[in-house]
Write a protein that holds these residues in place. Structure first.
Motif, mmCIF file in Angstrom:
data_model
loop_
_atom_site.group_PDB
_atom_site.id
_atom_site.type_symbol
_atom_site.label_atom_id
_atom_site.label_comp_id
_atom_site.label_asym_id
_atom_site.label_seq_id
_atom_site.Cartn_x
_atom_site.Cartn_y
_atom_site.Cartn_z
ATOM 1 N N LYS A 1 29.593 -29.527 59.379
ATOM 2 C CA LYS A 1 29.737 -29.588 57.917
ATOM 3 C C LYS A 1 30.872 -30.517 57.485
ATOM 4 N N LYS A 2 31.696 -30.974 58.441
ATOM 5 C CA LYS A 2 32.801 -31.876 58.123
ATOM 6 C C LYS A 2 32.460 -33.314 58.481
ATOM 7 N N ALA A 3 31.180 -33.615 58.632
ATOM 8 C CA ALA A 3 30.763 -34.970 58.977
ATOM 9 C C ALA A 3 31.268 -35.951 57.927
ATOM 10 N N TYR A 4 31.691 -37.116 58.382
ATOM 11 C CA TYR A 4 32.229 -38.138 57.483
ATOM 12 C C TYR A 4 31.074 -38.865 56.808
ATOM 13 N N PRO A 5 30.925 -38.723 55.490
ATOM 14 C CA PRO A 5 29.782 -39.327 54.800
ATOM 15 C C PRO A 5 29.984 -40.814 54.518
ATOM 16 N N PRO A 6 28.895 -41.568 54.433
ATOM 17 C CA PRO A 6 28.990 -42.982 54.087
ATOM 18 C C PRO A 6 29.502 -43.158 52.653
ATOM 19 N N VAL A 7 30.224 -44.236 52.432
ATOM 20 C CA VAL A 7 30.890 -44.427 51.139
ATOM 21 C C VAL A 7 29.939 -44.699 49.980
ATOM 22 N N THR A 8 28.840 -45.406 50.212
ATOM 23 C CA THR A 8 27.953 -45.725 49.087
ATOM 24 C C THR A 8 27.333 -44.470 48.478
ATOM 25 N N PRO A 9 26.724 -43.575 49.275
ATOM 26 C CA PRO A 9 26.190 -42.358 48.670
ATOM 27 C C PRO A 9 27.263 -41.484 48.015
ATOM 28 N N VAL A 10 28.438 -41.423 48.612
ATOM 29 C CA VAL A 10 29.527 -40.647 48.012
ATOM 30 C C VAL A 10 29.898 -41.237 46.655
ATOM 31 N N GLY A 11 29.939 -42.575 46.584
ATOM 32 C CA GLY A 11 30.243 -43.241 45.323
ATOM 33 C C GLY A 11 29.182 -42.977 44.272
ATOM 34 N N VAL A 12 27.914 -42.990 44.677
ATOM 35 C CA VAL A 12 26.818 -42.705 43.744
ATOM 36 C C VAL A 12 26.955 -41.286 43.189
ATOM 37 N N LEU A 13 27.204 -40.323 44.063
ATOM 38 C CA LEU A 13 27.349 -38.936 43.595
ATOM 39 C C LEU A 13 28.564 -38.784 42.688
ATOM 40 N N ALA A 14 29.652 -39.481 42.999
ATOM 41 C CA ALA A 14 30.846 -39.421 42.143
ATOM 42 C C ALA A 14 30.543 -39.971 40.746
ATOM 43 N N LEU A 15 29.813 -41.085 40.697
ATOM 44 C CA LEU A 15 29.427 -41.639 39.387
ATOM 45 C C LEU A 15 28.521 -40.684 38.620
ATOM 46 N N MET A 16 27.583 -40.069 39.327
ATOM 47 C CA MET A 16 26.680 -39.118 38.673
ATOM 48 C C MET A 16 27.465 -37.945 38.092
ATOM 49 N N LYS A 17 28.420 -37.424 38.857
ATOM 50 C CA LYS A 17 29.218 -36.294 38.371
ATOM 51 C C LYS A 17 30.096 -36.711 37.196
ATOM 52 N N GLU A 18 30.670 -37.916 37.280
ATOM 53 C CA GLU A 18 31.523 -38.402 36.195
ATOM 54 C C GLU A 18 30.746 -38.537 34.886
ATOM 55 N N HIS A 19 29.461 -38.826 34.993
ATOM 56 C CA HIS A 19 28.615 -38.990 33.803
ATOM 57 C C HIS A 19 27.750 -37.758 33.543
ATOM 58 N N SER A 20 28.142 -36.636 34.141
ATOM 59 C CA SER A 20 27.485 -35.346 33.931
ATOM 60 C C SER A 20 25.978 -35.373 34.228
ATOM 61 N N VAL A 21 25.593 -36.072 35.271
ATOM 62 C CA VAL A 21 24.196 -36.096 35.703
ATOM 63 C C VAL A 21 24.015 -34.949 36.692
ATOM 64 N N ASP A 22 23.285 -33.940 36.276
ATOM 65 C CA ASP A 22 23.036 -32.764 37.112
ATOM 66 C C ASP A 22 21.622 -32.855 37.677
ATOM 67 N N VAL A 23 21.504 -32.849 39.001
ATOM 68 C CA VAL A 23 20.188 -32.996 39.631
ATOM 69 C C VAL A 23 19.582 -31.663 40.056
ATOM 70 N N ILE B 1 14.716 -44.508 47.040
ATOM 71 C CA ILE B 1 13.966 -45.629 47.601
ATOM 72 C C ILE B 1 14.742 -46.176 48.783
ATOM 73 N N GLY B 2 14.154 -46.034 49.964
ATOM 74 C CA GLY B 2 14.781 -46.481 51.206
ATOM 75 C C GLY B 2 15.319 -45.314 52.003
ATOM 76 N N ARG B 3 15.359 -45.502 53.325
ATOM 77 C CA ARG B 3 15.825 -44.422 54.214
ATOM 78 C C ARG B 3 16.847 -44.920 55.223
ATOM 79 N N SER B 4 17.621 -45.908 54.836
ATOM 80 C CA SER B 4 18.600 -46.482 55.764
ATOM 81 C C SER B 4 19.582 -45.415 56.224
ATOM 82 N N PRO B 5 20.153 -45.587 57.424
ATOM 83 C CA PRO B 5 21.047 -44.558 57.964
ATOM 84 C C PRO B 5 22.371 -44.415 57.229
ATOM 85 N N ILE B 6 22.757 -45.410 56.413
ATOM 86 C CA ILE B 6 24.037 -45.275 55.701
ATOM 87 C C ILE B 6 23.893 -45.206 54.186
ATOM 88 N N THR B 7 22.667 -45.227 53.691
ATOM 89 C CA THR B 7 22.497 -45.077 52.243
ATOM 90 C C THR B 7 21.366 -44.106 51.921
#
Length: 129
Positions: free
Chosen positions: A72-94, A102-108
């Motif tokens: 559960k302490k795995a180090y997450p890739p920065v791009t997805p973390v940044g996307v989630l941070a932006l979503m939270k900052e703009h109150s986007v609740d999924v 779109i896409g299944r790359s190992p780091i995004t």
């Protein structure tokens, strides 16, 4: 400027998988390793990704695999973390919403799919091949 040193290693596009692996294995005295993607088509990406020690994975290429084995302490890739941070900052609740990734790359794509599921989204992944 941020108090850490970066060593950049530039390899020729004709570098083989074995030559790249040798470079990775030689990085014993570094705290983190980040591979720049995409890798050339002739490189065995799976071999290269698994050669990066989890403890030195600065890019999060091992993130999904680590989650699947219960880390559960795995180090997450920065791009997805940044996307989630932006979503939270703009109150986007999924939570409870249908989300298309779109896409299944190992780091995004793959990591953000896992992260969105953890937030309660119903995730569909669209990809080629």
């Amino acid at each position: 400027a941020n108090g850490f040193d970066v060593q950049e290693i530039n390899l020729d596009a004709s570098t083989t998988t074995d030559e790249l692996l040798s470079q990775i294995y030689a990085l014993k005295d570094v705290d983190g390793i980040q591979l720049m993607l995409p890798l050339p088509d002739h490189i065995d990406a799976a071999k290269v990704f698994t050669a990066v020690p989890v403890s030195k994975d600065a890019d999060g290429i091992h993130y999904v695999g680590q989650l699947e084995i219960g880390n559960k302490k795995a180090y997450p890739p920065v791009t997805p973390v940044g996307v989630l941070a932006l979503m939270k900052e703009h109150s986007v609740d999924v939570k409870g919403k249908r989300v298309l990734v779109i896409g299944r790359s190992p780091i995004t794509g793959s990591p953000i799919s896992h992260m969105l599921r953890a937030e309660g989204a119903v995730v569909t992944v669209a990809h080629s091949g």
